[in-house]
Design a protein around this motif. Structure first.
Motif, PDB file in Angstrom:
ATOM      1  N   SER A   5       0.835  -1.201   0.000  1.00  9.24           N
ATOM      2  CA  SER A   5       0.000   0.000   0.000  1.00  9.24           C
ATOM      3  C   SER A   5       0.875   1.258   0.000  1.00  9.24           C
ATOM      4  CB  SER A   5      -0.939   0.004   1.199  1.00  9.24           C
ATOM      5  OG  SER A   5      -0.213   0.020   2.394  1.00  9.24           O
ATOM      6  N   TYR A   6       0.299   2.335  -0.512  1.00 10.44           N
ATOM      7  CA  TYR A   6       1.007   3.609  -0.598  1.00 10.44           C
ATOM      8  C   TYR A   6       0.723   4.462   0.631  1.00 10.44           C
ATOM      9  CZ  TYR A   6       1.911   2.530  -5.476  1.00 10.44           C
ATOM     10  OH  TYR A   6       2.346   1.934  -6.633  1.00 10.44           O
ATOM     11  N   THR A  58      -0.528   7.560   2.386  1.00 14.83           N
ATOM     12  CA  THR A  58      -1.568   8.516   2.026  1.00 14.83           C
ATOM     13  C   THR A  58      -1.814   9.484   3.174  1.00 14.83           C
ATOM     14  OG1 THR A  58      -3.348   7.092   2.864  1.00 14.83           O
ATOM     15  CG2 THR A  58      -2.747   6.856   0.542  1.00 14.83           C
ATOM     16  N   ARG A  89      -5.114  11.754   5.021  1.00 15.19           N
ATOM     17  CA  ARG A  89      -6.562  11.931   5.141  1.00 15.19           C
ATOM     18  C   ARG A  89      -6.792  13.254   5.871  1.00 15.19           C
ATOM     19  NH1 ARG A  89      -5.867   6.342   5.712  1.00 15.19           N
ATOM     20  NH2 ARG A  89      -7.000   5.195   4.122  1.00 15.19           N
ATOM     21  N   SER A 110      -8.898   9.730   0.897  1.00 17.69           N
ATOM     22  CA  SER A 110      -7.449   9.624   1.017  1.00 17.69           C
ATOM     23  C   SER A 110      -6.758  10.222  -0.202  1.00 17.69           C
ATOM     24  CB  SER A 110      -7.028   8.166   1.213  1.00 17.69           C
ATOM     25  OG  SER A 110      -7.456   7.379   0.136  1.00 17.69           O
ATOM     26  N   TYR A 111      -5.625  10.825   0.053  1.00 16.39           N
ATOM     27  CA  TYR A 111      -4.819  11.484  -0.968  1.00 16.39           C
ATOM     28  C   TYR A 111      -3.444  10.825  -1.007  1.00 16.39           C
ATOM     29  CZ  TYR A 111      -8.339  15.144  -1.030  1.00 16.39           C
ATOM     30  OH  TYR A 111      -9.510  15.833  -1.165  1.00 16.39           O
ATOM     31  N   LEU A 112      -3.007  10.465  -2.183  1.00 16.89           N
ATOM     32  CA  LEU A 112      -1.698   9.860  -2.376  1.00 16.89           C
ATOM     33  C   LEU A 112      -0.621  10.913  -2.182  1.00 16.89           C
ATOM     34  CD1 LEU A 112      -0.028   7.396  -3.350  1.00 16.89           C
ATOM     35  CD2 LEU A 112      -0.331   8.286  -5.672  1.00 16.89           C
ATOM     36  N   LEU A 136      -4.232   6.747  -9.326  1.00 18.19           N
ATOM     37  CA  LEU A 136      -5.305   7.275  -8.478  1.00 18.19           C
ATOM     38  C   LEU A 136      -6.597   6.509  -8.706  1.00 18.19           C
ATOM     39  CD1 LEU A 136      -4.771  11.140  -8.823  1.00 18.19           C
ATOM     40  CD2 LEU A 136      -4.065   9.664  -6.949  1.00 18.19           C
ATOM     41  N   TRP A 189      -6.384   2.704  -7.377  1.00  8.62           N
ATOM     42  CA  TRP A 189      -6.403   2.543  -5.930  1.00  8.62           C
ATOM     43  C   TRP A 189      -7.548   3.307  -5.256  1.00  8.62           C
ATOM     44  CZ3 TRP A 189      -2.984  -0.137  -2.606  1.00  8.62           C
ATOM     45  CH2 TRP A 189      -2.012  -0.865  -3.260  1.00  8.62           C
ATOM     46  N   PHE A 236      -7.992   6.677  -4.905  1.00  5.91           N
ATOM     47  CA  PHE A 236      -7.624   7.880  -4.165  1.00  5.91           C
ATOM     48  C   PHE A 236      -8.431   9.074  -4.661  1.00  5.91           C
ATOM     49  CE2 PHE A 236      -3.433   5.549  -4.072  1.00  5.91           C
ATOM     50  CZ  PHE A 236      -3.543   5.165  -2.754  1.00  5.91           C
ATOM     51  N   VAL A 291      -4.160  13.917  -4.951  1.00  4.24           N
ATOM     52  CA  VAL A 291      -2.776  13.813  -4.515  1.00  4.24           C
ATOM     53  C   VAL A 291      -2.470  14.888  -3.475  1.00  4.24           C
ATOM     54  CG1 VAL A 291      -1.960  12.800  -6.673  1.00  4.24           C
ATOM     55  CG2 VAL A 291      -1.887  15.270  -6.382  1.00  4.24           C
TER      56      VAL A 291
END
Length: 93
Positions: free
Chosen positions: A16-17, A19, A21, A28-30, A68, A71, A73, A76
């Protein structure tokens, strides 16, 4: 944004990346970093004891949108200062 290379922090255990919140809605933002050393600085500053559990990988700007979408998201978070941290959030439309 498309011609640049970005750096992501990814978990070695589950892939998982990392992120952010920023609100209570659960979106969620990458997190994207402009330089490899910025991503490492972020890890070492805010999670030094966990840094060995993560890796830094690069992604061309042309692949960010598909990542994005894949996953799920919301957008970013571009980290402009990894030490504070200072993050600029951009939502996908």
């Amino acid at each position: 944004m498309l011609s640049e290379v970005y750096y992501l922090i990814r978990s070695k255990s589950d892939g998982s990346y990392l992120t952010a919140r920023p609100n209570s809605q659960g979106t969620s933002y990458l997190l994207l970093f402009g330089e490899h050393f910025d991503a490492l600085s972020y890890l070492n500053t805010h999670a030094a004891e966990l840094a060995s559990r993560f890796s830094v990988e690069s992604i061309p700007g042309t692949q960010v949108k598909s990542l994005l979408k894949r996953w799920g998201f919301s957008g970013v978070g571009i980290v402009t200062d990894p030490l504070l941290p200072n993050v600029e959030f951009l939502q996908q439309t």
